[in-house]
Each structure stands twice: as structure tokens, then as C-alpha cells.
Design a protein around this motif. Structure first.
Motif, PDB file in Angstrom:
ATOM      1  N   LYS A 128      -7.085  28.518   5.195  1.00 17.06           N
ATOM      2  CA  LYS A 128      -6.769  29.890   4.546  1.00 17.06           C
ATOM      3  C   LYS A 128      -6.972  29.645   3.071  1.00 17.06           C
ATOM      4  O   LYS A 128      -7.515  30.812   2.457  1.00 17.06           O
ATOM      5  CB  LYS A 128      -5.419  30.133   4.977  1.00 17.06           C
ATOM      6  CG  LYS A 128      -5.061  30.838   6.217  1.00 17.06           C
ATOM      7  CD  LYS A 128      -3.558  31.144   6.418  1.00 17.06           C
ATOM      8  CE  LYS A 128      -3.251  31.806   7.682  1.00 17.06           C
ATOM      9  NZ  LYS A 128      -1.859  32.053   7.722  1.00 17.06           N
ATOM     10  N   ASP A 129      -6.738  28.723   2.350  1.00 13.40           N
ATOM     11  CA  ASP A 129      -6.610  28.373   1.036  1.00 13.40           C
ATOM     12  C   ASP A 129      -8.279  28.491   0.479  1.00 13.40           C
ATOM     13  O   ASP A 129      -8.730  29.004  -0.350  1.00 13.40           O
ATOM     14  CB  ASP A 129      -5.931  26.917   0.422  1.00 13.40           C
ATOM     15  CG  ASP A 129      -4.531  27.354   0.592  1.00 13.40           C
ATOM     16  OD1 ASP A 129      -3.997  28.313   0.700  1.00 13.40           O
ATOM     17  OD2 ASP A 129      -3.664  26.179   0.525  1.00 13.40           O
ATOM     18  N   LEU A 130      -9.110  27.665   1.287  1.00 18.60           N
ATOM     19  CA  LEU A 130     -10.610  27.740   1.023  1.00 18.60           C
ATOM     20  C   LEU A 130     -11.206  29.068   1.220  1.00 18.60           C
ATOM     21  O   LEU A 130     -12.046  29.421   0.339  1.00 18.60           O
ATOM     22  CB  LEU A 130     -10.957  26.575   2.203  1.00 18.60           C
ATOM     23  CG  LEU A 130     -12.663  26.407   1.803  1.00 18.60           C
ATOM     24  CD1 LEU A 130     -12.884  26.134   0.475  1.00 18.60           C
ATOM     25  CD2 LEU A 130     -13.063  25.342   2.728  1.00 18.60           C
ATOM     26  N   ALA A 131     -10.580  29.713   2.371  1.00 20.63           N
ATOM     27  CA  ALA A 131     -11.342  31.193   2.441  1.00 20.63           C
ATOM     28  C   ALA A 131     -10.960  31.858   1.349  1.00 20.63           C
ATOM     29  O   ALA A 131     -11.844  32.686   0.719  1.00 20.63           O
ATOM     30  CB  ALA A 131     -10.957  31.653   3.738  1.00 20.63           C
ATOM     31  N   PHE A 132      -9.627  31.877   1.021  1.00 23.53           N
ATOM     32  CA  PHE A 132      -9.121  32.702  -0.203  1.00 23.53           C
ATOM     33  C   PHE A 132      -9.768  32.508  -1.355  1.00 23.53           C
ATOM     34  O   PHE A 132     -10.184  33.374  -2.002  1.00 23.53           O
ATOM     35  CB  PHE A 132      -7.709  32.583  -0.272  1.00 23.53           C
ATOM     36  CG  PHE A 132      -7.035  33.455  -1.316  1.00 23.53           C
ATOM     37  CD1 PHE A 132      -7.034  34.902  -0.992  1.00 23.53           C
ATOM     38  CD2 PHE A 132      -6.719  32.872  -2.762  1.00 23.53           C
ATOM     39  CE1 PHE A 132      -6.094  35.738  -2.062  1.00 23.53           C
ATOM     40  CE2 PHE A 132      -5.982  33.894  -3.584  1.00 23.53           C
ATOM     41  CZ  PHE A 132      -5.770  35.232  -3.203  1.00 23.53           C
ATOM     42  N   ALA A 133     -10.045  31.137  -1.763  1.00 22.40           N
ATOM     43  CA  ALA A 133     -10.723  30.797  -3.026  1.00 22.40           C
ATOM     44  C   ALA A 133     -12.137  31.543  -3.202  1.00 22.40           C
ATOM     45  O   ALA A 133     -12.716  31.482  -4.160  1.00 22.40           O
ATOM     46  CB  ALA A 133     -10.754  29.208  -3.039  1.00 22.40           C
ATOM     47  N   ASN A 134     -12.744  31.737  -1.928  1.00 20.04           N
ATOM     48  CA  ASN A 134     -14.099  32.210  -1.792  1.00 20.04           C
ATOM     49  C   ASN A 134     -13.982  33.670  -1.744  1.00 20.04           C
ATOM     50  O   ASN A 134     -14.944  34.410  -1.270  1.00 20.04           O
ATOM     51  CB  ASN A 134     -14.975  31.644  -0.892  1.00 20.04           C
ATOM     52  CG  ASN A 134     -15.176  30.239  -1.371  1.00 20.04           C
ATOM     53  OD1 ASN A 134     -16.339  30.024  -1.835  1.00 20.04           O
ATOM     54  ND2 ASN A 134     -14.437  29.083  -0.651  1.00 20.04           N
ATOM     55  N   GLY A 135     -12.897  34.473  -1.901  1.00 22.98           N
ATOM     56  CA  GLY A 135     -13.005  35.761  -1.738  1.00 22.98           C
ATOM     57  C   GLY A 135     -12.775  36.349  -0.106  1.00 22.98           C
ATOM     58  O   GLY A 135     -13.308  37.503   0.054  1.00 22.98           O
ATOM     59  N   LEU A 136     -12.459  35.474   0.474  1.00 22.21           N
ATOM     60  CA  LEU A 136     -12.597  35.875   2.079  1.00 22.21           C
ATOM     61  C   LEU A 136     -10.976  35.515   2.828  1.00 22.21           C
ATOM     62  O   LEU A 136     -10.206  35.149   2.276  1.00 22.21           O
ATOM     63  CB  LEU A 136     -13.700  34.898   2.687  1.00 22.21           C
ATOM     64  CG  LEU A 136     -14.962  34.811   2.169  1.00 22.21           C
ATOM     65  CD1 LEU A 136     -15.716  33.845   2.708  1.00 22.21           C
ATOM     66  CD2 LEU A 136     -15.555  36.121   2.460  1.00 22.21           C
ATOM     67  N   GLU A 137     -11.031  35.667   3.735  1.00 20.21           N
ATOM     68  CA  GLU A 137      -9.841  35.327   4.728  1.00 20.21           C
ATOM     69  C   GLU A 137     -10.143  35.021   6.058  1.00 20.21           C
ATOM     70  O   GLU A 137     -11.361  35.318   6.692  1.00 20.21           O
ATOM     71  CB  GLU A 137      -8.922  36.673   4.910  1.00 20.21           C
ATOM     72  CG  GLU A 137      -9.546  37.784   5.731  1.00 20.21           C
ATOM     73  CD  GLU A 137      -8.534  39.013   5.764  1.00 20.21           C
ATOM     74  OE1 GLU A 137      -8.249  39.504   6.975  1.00 20.21           O
ATOM     75  OE2 GLU A 137      -7.587  39.238   4.864  1.00 20.21           O
ATOM     76  N   LEU A 138      -9.245  34.037   6.805  1.00 24.43           N
ATOM     77  CA  LEU A 138      -9.717  33.137   7.639  1.00 24.43           C
ATOM     78  C   LEU A 138      -9.520  34.124   9.098  1.00 24.43           C
ATOM     79  O   LEU A 138      -8.339  34.693   8.975  1.00 24.43           O
ATOM     80  CB  LEU A 138      -8.880  31.678   7.862  1.00 24.43           C
ATOM     81  CG  LEU A 138      -8.991  31.171   9.204  1.00 24.43           C
ATOM     82  CD1 LEU A 138     -10.385  30.372   8.976  1.00 24.43           C
ATOM     83  CD2 LEU A 138      -7.801  30.341   9.412  1.00 24.43           C
ATOM     84  N   VAL A 139     -10.280  34.232   9.985  1.00 23.35           N
ATOM     85  CA  VAL A 139      -9.750  34.736  11.434  1.00 23.35           C
ATOM     86  C   VAL A 139      -9.361  34.043  12.033  1.00 23.35           C
ATOM     87  O   VAL A 139      -9.899  33.033  12.573  1.00 23.35           O
ATOM     88  CB  VAL A 139     -11.525  35.487  11.968  1.00 23.35           C
ATOM     89  CG1 VAL A 139     -10.860  35.899  13.302  1.00 23.35           C
ATOM     90  CG2 VAL A 139     -12.077  36.272  10.925  1.00 23.35           C
ATOM     91  N   GLU A 140      -7.861  33.829  12.198  1.00 29.16           N
ATOM     92  CA  GLU A 140      -7.145  32.854  12.738  1.00 29.16           C
ATOM     93  C   GLU A 140      -7.525  32.894  14.609  1.00 29.16           C
ATOM     94  O   GLU A 140      -7.651  33.770  15.100  1.00 29.16           O
ATOM     95  CB  GLU A 140      -5.694  33.024  12.734  1.00 29.16           C
ATOM     96  CG  GLU A 140      -5.307  32.913  11.169  1.00 29.16           C
ATOM     97  CD  GLU A 140      -3.877  32.889  10.902  1.00 29.16           C
ATOM     98  OE1 GLU A 140      -3.320  32.533  11.685  1.00 29.16           O
ATOM     99  OE2 GLU A 140      -3.207  33.407   9.933  1.00 29.16           O
ATOM    100  N   ASP A 141      -7.396  31.694  15.096  1.00 35.09           N
ATOM    101  CA  ASP A 141      -7.552  31.542  16.256  1.00 35.09           C
ATOM    102  C   ASP A 141      -6.682  30.186  16.760  1.00 35.09           C
ATOM    103  O   ASP A 141      -6.913  29.148  16.392  1.00 35.09           O
ATOM    104  CB  ASP A 141      -9.048  31.108  16.697  1.00 35.09           C
ATOM    105  CG  ASP A 141      -9.598  31.085  18.143  1.00 35.09           C
ATOM    106  OD1 ASP A 141      -8.651  30.627  18.775  1.00 35.09           O
ATOM    107  OD2 ASP A 141     -10.388  31.358  18.517  1.00 35.09           O
TER     108      ASP A 141
END
Length: 717
Positions: A245-258
Motif C-alpha cells: 500500500k505504501d509503495l503504491a501510494f508513493a507512486n500516486g496509486l492505490e493497491l487493488v487488495e486481494d
């Protein structure tokens, strides 16, 4: 009190097996120790891809001494009886037995058998080899020198052939340490096929492959952590999720959780490292579901989307590595990216083929007429092709086209029961299996239904029809979501009921742990839909077969017990003919609320007393009248009870007819005081035979009035 540390280290265990295997190990070991007289304060299991670990705290140092009394024959028994008693008790002579006098039975022998406790170390060494050898892996293999044919040997290890250890992957080492929290621990050195339990484990395969000597659980965990092994699987999941989640957020994205993927990847790594890869934006023209499934299935990676976006994906994905690479993971990212792009290229090919792969319309005219299909629409064409090619569903149950015909008839009958639009239901059934002819579903079977919904939307089908095409497969497990739209509910029920009726007809029923056609899952799906969507369906009108109805009863019991219902209360309302599962569940709910209250408890006690007295008389052959004679009621208590029964019977029957089971229970609660007073003041076995018979009829009336809502004799407590 001492603690026990056990580690079984092997080659990589399949991720899907790890959690259950660790739980099985805990249960098998603790059960075996308790059976042999040891107790413990607590136990917890752990697992990584290469090890199963068990930490047992506060284990007794030795089992308790046991004193048993074994009853023998009378002192005047024949010689053979006495000899048998001596053998069974382990005595050499009858003089070693004691004589006990009983006023009714006379004098008889007893043997006092004292079994001294045993050291815990001895018990542990005794039980471990058997547990490991018989461990319940779904799949296992033989390996190592001991798997050689009998009579051969290598490095001092004798070949055992088929008697050698079977393990999920080659077992490499065993740690078994026992001792107090602060003093020195000791190794319990049992042996399995040349592997001797010791105090040495090994860390990460690449970062720290050397031996690690351990003493107890705390230094075992810290030593593994230093050796790049995170022992706690739930902690690994938490680290992966939050870092992703943190890595996605740092790149302006959000994780699609599964959650399923998270569970799997946590079982693939011992030292999780979260990285981000990319693929070309051109691939985003493929439906998001195909992209996500491609990346998940082939590379076990998570997809991302732009922050705040509810649909669509970004061209970046999250991968989980087991290596802390010196280059920051560049090569790992590059390698995963190459594979992802290759798989997406294949997926795009299948998608494009599906878009343009139109069949010869002339060959599909018969199927089109049969199902009322419009051959100008792609999904209709695929259904026509599915039927024209006679794609087999099951050798004994015909083709998919024939199955659709059956489901169509069944859904037609179910539509008014559910309250769904019959024309939309029929259209949904006709198109439900059409996407099985797409190459995307051929490559990714998990997309069946979802691809059909996408095609249905593209050709302008009604929204309920499109939803039913996807959701008629649901639920596919106890935690899967249910169809919500009434059209989807109808088609889902028809699909599952046709499956169950069909396989019952050809005698392909589940046996033991084998259920190749997932019939238990289908039945549980029907149960969940009926109960959670409040559908009243008399199952015998559909399934016909009492044995299949019994199968539904078994699934219903599992479902209700998982919700916390008591097994005896379920049995109390369930009869072999009960086919309205929703009403059964409501009865159980009402009975649970009633029987846990004070009135319910007391009425249960009184009813059981009445039933037991009545059963004893019936067992003697006494014929009990079906009605009570008011003229023979002599005491106030029996008159009051009879009046209460008449009122409660009428009120309960009225409430049951209205399906108001709580009110029915309330009506029965009025019997509590009269029943108690009856047993306080009235002697059932009166000397006058007529009065006695009349009072038995009164007991029978109690049984019958309570039986309108439940069989109280089946309720424990």
C-alpha cells in the motif's frame, strides 16, 4: 513448567497447504500428549514455506500417576472367570486382588492398578515419529536413502521401500527441544529415516543458509529473524500488505487488495520484499479483469489503480520477492516485467480473437431457433455454437446445450417463487454458458461468467440479465458473496439444483472426503441463497429424491452450526420430510431464544419428565388414549394443566400456521407453571386404572402440544 519447541524443516511446502498443515501439527501433537496424561498452558503453530513450527508452553514435566479399580467376578465365580480377571488386570494370583462386599451383589473381587507417571521426554519421543509418519498431507512423496528398496543401504541408512517416510516435500531436519523457560533445554533425539531430531535449524536459503543452534523458542525466533526468516505468517501478510500500500501510494496509486493472493504470496516467501514493476499502457485496452487475473495467476502479483478510481487499472503492478537484492531489485523487476508483458500479449490475443471470431451463421440456425437466439449478437452466436458443437457437460448428463434446456425449465418454475421477471430469467439462462466458447475463458476458466457479463453489456442486454450471467455461479464457497438481483438468484438456484439432481440421478454422489464435482459446495450455495435471500422453496417439489433432501439437511446443519446454533436444537425441529430450509432456520432461531430463557429451561425439564414417563408406559405396551376425559380430572393441578394445554395448543397452532415461531414459543411458555404444579401435586400412577390412564393421556397431550414446534425429547440439558 517446561516448554516444547518442535520444527519440521523441508523443501518448499505448497502455499495452499501451509496454514492447515500447521494447524494439523498442533492438534495432533497436543491431542497425543493430553491422551498420555500431559497437560499444557498454551500452544501456537507457525509456518513458512520451508518449516512447520510448534511452540507449546507450560507442559508438565511428567504425566500424573494413575490409580484404577478394575471390577472382577464374584468370589464364588468359576475358575475360568477368575483366570480371565487376573489376565485382564495383570495380576499373578487372586491374593493380589481385594474383596469388596455389596449388600445386593454379594462379595466380589477388584484389582487396584497403579500406573506411575512417565517423564514428558519419554512420551514426546514416543509420539513424535508416529505423528510425522502419518501426517495428513493431501499429497506427499518419498525421498532420501530410506526410500531405496528394502535390502539396500547408503551412508549407513537402510532402505525401507514403501515403508519409508512420505512427506509433502523432502524432510531435511527436525528440531525438538524441551526444558524450563530459563534453564538449559534438552534435545529429544527421536529418529525418522536417518533424520535425528536435534537443536540445529537453518535460515534463509540464500541469505543465511548456514546452521543455527537454538535453545528455546525466543532465541529460535530472534535467530531466524537475523537469518532473514520471518516466522509468523500473519506478520508476513501484514508487512506485505502495508508495504505494498505504501509503495503504491508513493507512486500516486492505490493497491487493488486481494486476500486470497495475499495469503498465497505470504506462503511463498520467508523474507518479503515489496517491489513495483510496469508494463506498456497499450495493454490497458484489455478488460481489467483479464489483466488482473493474468498477472495474479502467472506471476502472483498485485495490480494497482489510480488513487480514487473505482474502475480501471494502472500499468504498474506490485511483486513480492524473497530476496533482498543488492541492486535494489532491478533485475527481479525486469524479469517479472518480461513475463507479465508476454502473458498480457497472450491475453490481448485471446481477447481480440474473441472479438472477431464469428462462426458460420448458417450452421447455427437450428440452435438459434431452439433457444430463440439473435444471430446478429455475438453472445447469442456463441451460445448457438456451444449447442451446435455438442460441447459435453458430462458423459452421462449430455451436452452444455441440453443442460441449458434443463436449467431453462427449472428456472421457469423458480421465477415466481423468487419473484423474478420470467422473461429476463429465461434470457439469462440462455446466455449464461455462452462465454464458455470464448478463448479468454478457455485460457482463464476463472473468468467464466464475468466475460459473459462483459459481452452482454456490450450487446445491450438488460442489466439484470448481464448480472445473472456473472453471478449464477455464486456463491462458490462459504465466504463468497451471494447474487443480489432476483433474476441472478433464480438462475443461480436453477443452475445448482440441476447439477445436484443430475449427479444424484446418475449416482455420482460425494463419498467421504471425495467430491470431484463440488456437490457439497453447490448444496451449501443453495442453502445460503435460500436462507440469506429469504426464499421459500419446498425442495421436494424440485429434487424429488429423499436422499438428496437428506444431503441438503446435512449442509444446512453445517451452515447453522457455523452460525452458532446448537446441534440438538437443529435436530429438534428437523424431520426427514422438512423441505423448507428457510422455515427450519427460523424455527431453530426461535427455539434457541426460547430454550435459553428461564421459562424454556423449566418447560423443557417438565416436558422431558412427561415424555420419559409416557415412553416407559408405551414400552410396556400400554395403549395411551388420544384424548383426555375432563370428567376424570380430579385435582385442581390436573384441571389447570388441561385448560392450559388447550389454550396453548390453539395459540401455538395458530402462530405456527402464520409462521410466527416466536409467538408459538411464547404460547408454550404458558405451560411452564401448570406443568410444574402438576408434577408437584399429582401422582400419575394412581390406584384407579381409569384415572391413571387419563393422566397418561394428559402427559401425551403435553408431548403433542410441544411437538407442534419442536421435538423436545431431542433437546439436551
Amino acid at each position: 513448567m517446561p516448554d516444547l519447541l518442535l520444527e519440521l524443516r523441508s523443501e518448499e511446502i505448497p502455499a495452499r497447504m501451509q496454514r492447515k498443515a500447521a494447524g494439523d501439527l498442533k492438534k495432533l501433537v497436543t491431542d497425543a500428549l493430553v491422551e498420555r496424561g500431559l497437560t499444557y498452558e498454551g500452544a501456537r503453530e507457525y509456518w513458512t514455506p520451508r518449516r512447520l513450527t510448534l511452540d507449546i508452553r507450560g507442559l508438565n514435566a511428567r504425566s500424573a500417576d494413575v490409580r484404577e479399580e478394575k471390577k472382577g467376578p464374584r468370589t464364588d465365580a468359576n475358575e475360568k472367570a477368575i483366570e480371565g480377571f487376573l489376565r485382564g488386570a495383570g495380576l499373578n494370583d487372586i491374593s493380589e486382588a481385594q474383596v469388596v462386599s455389596d449388600p445386593k451383589k454379594g462379595d466380589f473381587y477388584i484389582a487396584i492398578i497403579n500406573k506411575p507417571g512417565r517423564p514428558a521426554e519419554e512420551i514426546i519421543a514416543e509420539v513424535m515419529p508416529g505423528i510425522i509418519r502419518s501426517f495428513p498431507w493431501p499429497k506427499s512423496m518419498r525421498s532420501g536413502p530410506a526410500s531405496m528398496p528394502k535390502g539396500s543401504s547408503y551412508a549407513g541408512i537402510e532402505g525401507k521401500g514403501s515403508e519409508s517416510l512420505r512427506w509433502v516435500r523432502p524432510l531435511q531436519s527436525i528440531v525438538c527441544l524441551f526444558g524450563p523457560e530459563h534453564d538449559e533445554t534438552q534435545v529429544i533425539p527421536f529418529v525418522i529415516d536417518g533424520i535425528v531430531a536435534g537443536n540445529v535449524t537453518y535460515g534463509h536459503r540464500f541469505h543465511a543458509p548456514g546452521p543455527i543452534t537454538v535453545r528455546r523458542f525466543e532465541d529460535y525466533v530472534s535467530s531466524l529473524e537475523k537469518a532473514k526468516v520471518m516466522l509468523d505468517a500473519d506478520r508476513r501478510k501484514d508487512v506485505i500488505l502495508h508495504d505494498a500500500k505504501d509503495l503504491a501510494f508513493a507512486n500516486g496509486l492505490e493497491l487493488v487488495e486481494d486476500e486470497g493472493l495475499l495469503e498465497e504470496v505470504s506462503g511463498l516467501v520467508e523474507w518479503p520484499q515489496v517491489l513495483m514493476g510496469t508494463f506498456e499502457e497499450d495493454y490497458l485496452q484489455i478488460p481489467a479483469e483479464i489483466i488482473r487475473l493474468t498477472i495474479k495467476t502467472n506471476q502472483k502479483c498485485f495490480v494497482t489503480r489510480n488513487q480514487g478510481a473505482e474502475e480501471g487499472l494502472s500499468n504498474r503492478f506490485i511483486l513480492i520477492s524473497n530476496i533482498e537484492a543488492s541492486d535494489g531489485g532491478k533485475e527481479i523487476i525486469h524479469g517479472n516485467g518480461k513475463v507479465v508483458r508476454a502473458r498480457l500479449s497472450d491475453a490481448r490475443h485471446f481477447w481480440n480473437r474473441d472479438q472477431g471470431d464469428l462462426p458460420d451463421l448458417e450452421t447455427l440456425q437450428d440452435s438459434a431457433a431452439k433457444f430463440g437466439l439473435d444471430l446478429k449478437k455475438p453472445l447469442d452466436q456463441r451460445m448457438a455454437k456451444l449447442d451446435a458443437l455438442n460441447v459435453t457437460f458430462h458423459a452421462k448428463l449430455g451436452s452444455q446445450g441440453e443442460r441449458v434446456t434443463r436449467i431453462r425449465e427449472l428456472a421457469k418454475a423458480l421465477a415466481p417463487v423468487v419473484g423474478a421477471d420470467a422473461s429476463l430469467v429465461d434470457r439469462a439462462v440462455v446466455l449464461a454458458k455462452a462465454d464458455l466458447r470464448t478463448e479468454a475463458v478457455g485460457e482463464f476458466p476463472e473468468l467464466q461468467g464475468l466475460m459473459g457479463r462483459k459481452y452482454a453489456a456490450l450487446q445491450g442486454e438488460n442489466e439484470s440479465v448481464a448480472a445473472a450471467i456473472e453471478d449464477h455461479y455464486k456463491p462458490q464457497g462459504p465466504s463468497d458473496r451471494l447474487p443480489a438481483d432476483k433474476v441472478a438468484i433464480t438462475v443461480a438456484l436453477a443452475d445448482k439444483l440441476d447439477t445436484l439432481v443430475g449427479f444424484w440421478a446418475i449416482d455420482e454422489k460425494p463419498t467421504g472426503s471425495k467430491d470431484p464435482f463440488a456437490l457439497r459446495r453447490a448444496a451449501l450455495g443453495v442453502v445460503r441463497i435460500l436462507l440469506e435471500r429469504n426464499v421459500r422453496l419446498p425442495l421436494l417439489s424440485v429434487v424429488k429424491d429423499p436422499d438428496l433432501l437428506s444431503f441438503f439437511h446435512d449442509r444446512l446443519k453445517v451452515y447453522l452450526r457455523d452460525l452458532g446454533a446448537r446441534y440438538d436444537l437443529i435436530d429438534a425441529v428437523l424431520t426427514p420430510e422438512s423441505d423448507d430450509l428457510l422455515m427450519i432456520a427460523r424455527r431453530v432461531e426461535a427455539l434457541t431464544a426460547f430454550i435459553t430463557g428461564e421459562d424454556g429451561k423449566n418447560l423443557l425439564a417438565g416436558t422431558k419428565r412427561a415424555t420419559q414417563l409416557l415412553a416407559a408406559e408405551e414400552k410396556k405396551g400400554t395403549v395411551v388414549a388420544n384424548s383426555v376425559s375432563e370428567e376424570l380430572l380430579k385435582l385442581d393441578a390436573e384441571k389447570a394443566l388441561y385448560a392450559a394445554i388447550k389454550t396453548a395448543s390453539a395459540d401455538a397452532a395458530k402462530a405456527v400456521e402464520a409462521e410466527d415461531f416466536r409467538s408459538a414459543m411464547q404460547a408454550l411458555s404458558t405451560l411452564r407453571a401448570p406443568v410444574d404444579k402438576f408434577f408437584e401435586d399429582v401422582l400419575v400412577n394412581d390406584e384407579d386404572a381409569a384415572i391413571r390412564a387419563n393422566r397418561l393421556a394428559l402427559l401425551k397431550a403435553i408431548r403433542e402440544v410441544t411437538g407442534t414446534v419442536a421435538d423436545f425429547s431431542k433437546i439436551t440439558g
